[in-house]
Write a protein that holds these residues in place. Sequence first.
Motif, PDB file in Angstrom:
ATOM      1  N   HIS A 240      62.418 -37.561  30.385  1.00 45.41           N
ATOM      2  CA  HIS A 240      62.948 -36.325  30.955  1.00 45.41           C
ATOM      3  C   HIS A 240      64.178 -35.868  30.172  1.00 45.41           C
ATOM      4  O   HIS A 240      64.301 -34.701  29.784  1.00 45.41           O
ATOM      5  CB  HIS A 240      63.291 -36.560  32.423  1.00 45.41           C
ATOM      6  CG  HIS A 240      63.968 -35.403  33.095  1.00 45.41           C
ATOM      7  ND1 HIS A 240      65.340 -35.240  33.088  1.00 45.41           N
ATOM      8  CD2 HIS A 240      63.464 -34.342  33.800  1.00 45.41           C
ATOM      9  CE1 HIS A 240      65.653 -34.143  33.749  1.00 45.41           C
ATOM     10  NE2 HIS A 240      64.545 -33.586  34.195  1.00 45.41           N
ATOM     11  N   ARG A 241      65.090 -36.797  29.899  1.00 43.89           N
ATOM     12  CA  ARG A 241      66.310 -36.444  29.182  1.00 43.89           C
ATOM     13  C   ARG A 241      66.021 -36.062  27.730  1.00 43.89           C
ATOM     14  O   ARG A 241      66.571 -35.082  27.217  1.00 43.89           O
ATOM     15  CB  ARG A 241      67.301 -37.608  29.237  1.00 43.89           C
ATOM     16  CG  ARG A 241      67.983 -37.727  30.599  1.00 43.89           C
ATOM     17  CD  ARG A 241      69.291 -38.473  30.496  1.00 43.89           C
ATOM     18  NE  ARG A 241      70.146 -38.175  31.648  1.00 43.89           N
ATOM     19  CZ  ARG A 241      71.367 -38.672  31.804  1.00 43.89           C
ATOM     20  NH1 ARG A 241      71.874 -39.463  30.875  1.00 43.89           N
ATOM     21  NH2 ARG A 241      72.084 -38.351  32.856  1.00 43.89           N
TER      22      ARG A 241
ATOM     23  N   SER B 120      63.153 -35.758  37.126  1.00 47.72           N
ATOM     24  CA  SER B 120      64.166 -36.774  37.392  1.00 47.72           C
ATOM     25  C   SER B 120      64.327 -36.942  38.900  1.00 47.72           C
ATOM     26  O   SER B 120      64.315 -35.961  39.654  1.00 47.72           O
ATOM     27  CB  SER B 120      65.501 -36.356  36.770  1.00 47.72           C
ATOM     28  OG  SER B 120      66.543 -37.202  37.204  1.00 47.72           O
ATOM     29  N   LEU B 121      64.505 -38.191  39.325  1.00 51.94           N
ATOM     30  CA  LEU B 121      64.721 -38.483  40.745  1.00 51.94           C
ATOM     31  C   LEU B 121      66.095 -39.107  40.975  1.00 51.94           C
ATOM     32  O   LEU B 121      66.327 -39.758  41.988  1.00 51.94           O
ATOM     33  CB  LEU B 121      63.635 -39.455  41.255  1.00 51.94           C
ATOM     34  CG  LEU B 121      62.184 -39.015  41.053  1.00 51.94           C
ATOM     35  CD1 LEU B 121      61.227 -40.083  41.559  1.00 51.94           C
ATOM     36  CD2 LEU B 121      61.923 -37.691  41.749  1.00 51.94           C
TER      37      LEU B 121
ATOM     38  N   SER C 218      65.856 -31.793  23.749  1.00 57.72           N
ATOM     39  CA  SER C 218      65.222 -31.131  22.607  1.00 57.72           C
ATOM     40  C   SER C 218      65.004 -29.647  22.862  1.00 57.72           C
ATOM     41  O   SER C 218      64.892 -28.858  21.914  1.00 57.72           O
ATOM     42  CB  SER C 218      63.884 -31.795  22.284  1.00 57.72           C
ATOM     43  OG  SER C 218      62.908 -31.511  23.279  1.00 57.72           O
ATOM     44  N   ARG C 219      64.946 -29.240  24.124  1.00 58.57           N
ATOM     45  CA  ARG C 219      64.638 -27.855  24.466  1.00 58.57           C
ATOM     46  C   ARG C 219      65.865 -27.001  24.752  1.00 58.57           C
ATOM     47  O   ARG C 219      65.794 -25.778  24.680  1.00 58.57           O
ATOM     48  CB  ARG C 219      63.702 -27.815  25.683  1.00 58.57           C
ATOM     49  CG  ARG C 219      62.295 -28.306  25.393  1.00 58.57           C
ATOM     50  CD  ARG C 219      61.574 -27.357  24.455  1.00 58.57           C
ATOM     51  NE  ARG C 219      60.234 -27.821  24.132  1.00 58.57           N
ATOM     52  CZ  ARG C 219      59.907 -28.492  23.047  1.00 58.57           C
ATOM     53  NH1 ARG C 219      60.837 -28.795  22.163  1.00 58.57           N
ATOM     54  NH2 ARG C 219      58.668 -28.871  22.817  1.00 58.57           N
ATOM     55  N   VAL C 220      66.991 -27.614  25.095  1.00 62.38           N
ATOM     56  CA  VAL C 220      68.173 -26.799  25.392  1.00 62.38           C
ATOM     57  C   VAL C 220      68.596 -26.074  24.119  1.00 62.38           C
ATOM     58  O   VAL C 220      68.599 -26.648  23.028  1.00 62.38           O
ATOM     59  CB  VAL C 220      69.324 -27.682  25.947  1.00 62.38           C
ATOM     60  CG1 VAL C 220      69.891 -28.603  24.887  1.00 62.38           C
ATOM     61  CG2 VAL C 220      70.427 -26.818  26.541  1.00 62.38           C
ATOM     62  N   PRO C 221      68.904 -24.777  24.204  1.00 62.50           N
ATOM     63  CA  PRO C 221      69.198 -23.991  22.997  1.00 62.50           C
ATOM     64  C   PRO C 221      70.505 -24.392  22.315  1.00 62.50           C
ATOM     65  O   PRO C 221      71.440 -24.844  22.967  1.00 62.50           O
ATOM     66  CB  PRO C 221      69.296 -22.555  23.533  1.00 62.50           C
ATOM     67  CG  PRO C 221      68.709 -22.595  24.894  1.00 62.50           C
ATOM     68  CD  PRO C 221      68.915 -23.970  25.415  1.00 62.50           C
ATOM     69  N   THR C 222      70.542 -24.220  21.033  1.00 60.38           N
ATOM     70  CA  THR C 222      71.662 -24.376  20.112  1.00 60.38           C
ATOM     71  C   THR C 222      72.062 -25.844  19.912  1.00 60.38           C
ATOM     72  O   THR C 222      72.074 -26.651  20.844  1.00 60.38           O
ATOM     73  CB  THR C 222      72.919 -23.575  20.539  1.00 60.38           C
ATOM     74  OG1 THR C 222      73.590 -24.243  21.603  1.00 60.38           O
ATOM     75  CG2 THR C 222      72.559 -22.161  20.929  1.00 60.38           C
ATOM     76  N   PHE C 223      72.410 -26.154  18.673  1.00 57.50           N
ATOM     77  CA  PHE C 223      72.869 -27.503  18.329  1.00 57.50           C
ATOM     78  C   PHE C 223      74.165 -27.824  19.061  1.00 57.50           C
ATOM     79  O   PHE C 223      74.411 -28.971  19.461  1.00 57.50           O
ATOM     80  CB  PHE C 223      73.074 -27.604  16.810  1.00 57.50           C
ATOM     81  CG  PHE C 223      73.622 -28.924  16.366  1.00 57.50           C
ATOM     82  CD1 PHE C 223      72.794 -30.028  16.255  1.00 57.50           C
ATOM     83  CD2 PHE C 223      74.979 -29.066  16.076  1.00 57.50           C
ATOM     84  CE1 PHE C 223      73.304 -31.263  15.862  1.00 57.50           C
ATOM     85  CE2 PHE C 223      75.491 -30.288  15.677  1.00 57.50           C
ATOM     86  CZ  PHE C 223      74.647 -31.391  15.567  1.00 57.50           C
TER      87      PHE C 223
ATOM     88  N   GLN D 280      67.973 -23.985  33.377  1.00 54.30           N
ATOM     89  CA  GLN D 280      67.801 -24.410  34.764  1.00 54.30           C
ATOM     90  C   GLN D 280      67.371 -25.867  34.958  1.00 54.30           C
ATOM     91  O   GLN D 280      67.735 -26.479  35.968  1.00 54.30           O
ATOM     92  CB  GLN D 280      66.826 -23.472  35.479  1.00 54.30           C
ATOM     93  CG  GLN D 280      67.404 -22.077  35.675  1.00 54.30           C
ATOM     94  CD  GLN D 280      66.496 -21.180  36.478  1.00 54.30           C
ATOM     95  OE1 GLN D 280      65.300 -21.411  36.590  1.00 54.30           O
ATOM     96  NE2 GLN D 280      67.063 -20.133  37.028  1.00 54.30           N
ATOM     97  N   PRO D 281      66.599 -26.486  34.052  1.00 50.09           N
ATOM     98  CA  PRO D 281      66.262 -27.897  34.264  1.00 50.09           C
ATOM     99  C   PRO D 281      67.464 -28.826  34.349  1.00 50.09           C
ATOM    100  O   PRO D 281      67.360 -29.941  34.859  1.00 50.09           O
ATOM    101  CB  PRO D 281      65.388 -28.232  33.039  1.00 50.09           C
ATOM    102  CG  PRO D 281      64.749 -26.939  32.677  1.00 50.09           C
ATOM    103  CD  PRO D 281      65.813 -25.908  32.937  1.00 50.09           C
ATOM    104  N   PHE D 282      68.629 -28.375  33.852  1.00 46.77           N
ATOM    105  CA  PHE D 282      69.822 -29.202  33.919  1.00 46.77           C
ATOM    106  C   PHE D 282      70.662 -28.938  35.170  1.00 46.77           C
ATOM    107  O   PHE D 282      71.705 -29.580  35.355  1.00 46.77           O
ATOM    108  CB  PHE D 282      70.694 -28.972  32.675  1.00 46.77           C
ATOM    109  CG  PHE D 282      70.238 -29.748  31.464  1.00 46.77           C
ATOM    110  CD1 PHE D 282      69.424 -30.861  31.587  1.00 46.77           C
ATOM    111  CD2 PHE D 282      70.644 -29.364  30.195  1.00 46.77           C
ATOM    112  CE1 PHE D 282      68.998 -31.576  30.476  1.00 46.77           C
ATOM    113  CE2 PHE D 282      70.242 -30.074  29.072  1.00 46.77           C
ATOM    114  CZ  PHE D 282      69.411 -31.187  29.216  1.00 46.77           C
ATOM    115  N   LEU D 283      70.246 -28.020  36.025  1.00 49.42           N
ATOM    116  CA  LEU D 283      71.045 -27.725  37.219  1.00 49.42           C
ATOM    117  C   LEU D 283      71.216 -28.943  38.130  1.00 49.42           C
ATOM    118  O   LEU D 283      72.317 -29.175  38.642  1.00 49.42           O
ATOM    119  CB  LEU D 283      70.417 -26.568  38.007  1.00 49.42           C
ATOM    120  CG  LEU D 283      70.553 -25.165  37.389  1.00 49.42           C
ATOM    121  CD1 LEU D 283      69.959 -24.116  38.326  1.00 49.42           C
ATOM    122  CD2 LEU D 283      72.004 -24.835  37.074  1.00 49.42           C
TER     123      LEU D 283
END
Length: 455
Positions: free
Chosen positions: A395-396, A371-372, A401-406, A51-54
Motif C-alpha cells: 500500500h505504501r 491500509s487498516l 509511486s503515485r503521489v505527484p512530484t519528486f 486522497q489515498p493519504f488522507l
Amino acid sequence: MVKERARILVVGGGYVGMYTALRLQKKLKREIRRGQVEITVVSPDPYMTYQPFLPEAAAGSISPRHVVVPLRRVLDKCRVVIGEATAIDHGKRTATLSTLATEEEGTGTEELSYDELVLAPGSISRTLPIPGLAEHGIGFKTVEEAIALRNHVIEQLDIASSTRDPAIRDAALTFVFVGGGYAGVEALGELEDMARYAVRYYHNVQADDMKWILVEASNRILPEVGEEMGTYTVTQLRRRNIQVLLETRLVSCADRVAVLDDGQLFPTRTLVWTAGVKPHPVLAATDLPLTVHGRLKCTAELTIEGAAHAWAAGDAAAVPDVTADAPGTDTAPNAQHAVRQAKVLGDNIAHSLRAEPLQTYAHKYVGSVASLGLHKGVAQVYGRKLKGYPAWFMHRVYHLSRVPTFNRKARVLAEWTLAGLFKREIVSLGSLEHPRAEFELAAGGKPPHDPKGSN
C-alpha cells in the motif's frame, strides 16, 4: 503544429484536472511558448489533494501539507483561477465562474470563453436526509476534514479523561463510521490505531473503554479487494474489538444518538459519514449529455458524446471500459483510472488540435490495496492476495509511486522514516479551526460557536 489559437479550460484541480493540465504543458510546450495555446485551470482550492493519504494524515503519519500539491508550482505554464464553475453553456463555449475576486467585488459571477473544455470537477459526498446528519456528521473527503477529525478524536479523549459524567464519557469514547468502502475502513483503521496508542498517556482511559463501530448497508466491506479479503478485513477489525455491523443502516443521529435500523442506539459525539459520493452539481448545470446516474456520457477516447471540443474523465465521466468482458461496463470512478485517463486525455487534446488520430483509453483493473492501520493491510493485485504487513507495505510503496512530484515523494518518505524512529505525535490543534477566538475574546467579542460541539 496547432493551426489556430486554442483556449483550453480545465474545470477542476483534482487528479484529472491537474494531471491533464500537466500533460498538456508537456505536449504543447512550443505552442504555449508561442502564444498559440492558453490553458486555464479553475479549481476551488489552490492545491490538488492526494486522497489515498488522507487516513494517514488523520492519524498523524504524514503532515497535512505533504498530501497536497500546489497547483501554481506544478502548473507553471497555466493560468490558475481559484473558484468554481457554476454553469457551462457549451453551445456558446462559455463557463460561468464564481471566484474569490467576484465575491470580493460583489459581482457574483463572471463569464469565461473557451475553445476546448475539460470537465473534471470530481465528486462530492453523497448524503441522505437522515435527521441530525447535517448538524453532527463529519465528512472525510478533504484534507481539512481529515485534520479536523484527528483533532476531534483526540479532544474526545481529553473530554473523557476529565469529565465526571459517565454519559458524557461514554459518548466521547464512542466513534461511529458509516460506510464500508475505502474511505470509511481506512479512516477507521488508522484513527483507531492512533487512539489506541494515544490512550497510554491518559491515566484514566483504557483502550477497551473506547467503542469503534463501522456501519455498512451491504453484506460486505471493501468490495474492491474481493470477497475473501473483505471477509478477512471484517475478522481483523473484530479482533481489535471494532464492531462491524453489516446490512445495517443509520436512520437518525439527532441529539447525538446514532440510531440504527436494527434498533441499536449509540450515544456518540463522533459520527463520520463516508457512505459514497455523487457527481458534482455543476454537471447538472450544463447542456452536456448525462447518464441516469448523473455522470457525463463519454466515449473511449474521452470525448463527451455528441459535443465537439468537450472532454471529460475521472469521477464525473462514464467512460466505457473496453477491457471488460461484459458490454456496457464503465470504468470505476477511482484514482487508478483517473490518473491514467488524464494522461490519455492530455494526449488526445493535443492530437485533436493537430488534427491527428485519437487514442482509445484501455486499462484493465489490476487490483486494490487498503491500509487498516500501522503495519496492517489487505491487497489483491493481479489476482494475488496479500494480508497484514506485506499488504500494508505494498500500500505504501504503490501510493508513494503515485503521489505527484519528486518533492512530495521525498517528503513523505522522510516522514515515514522518522515516524519509524520516533514516537507518534498525539497533539490536538483544534484551535487552528478558530485561530482568532482568543483575540476576539480578549478584545471584548464573543468566541465563535462550534456547531459540532467538539469542545
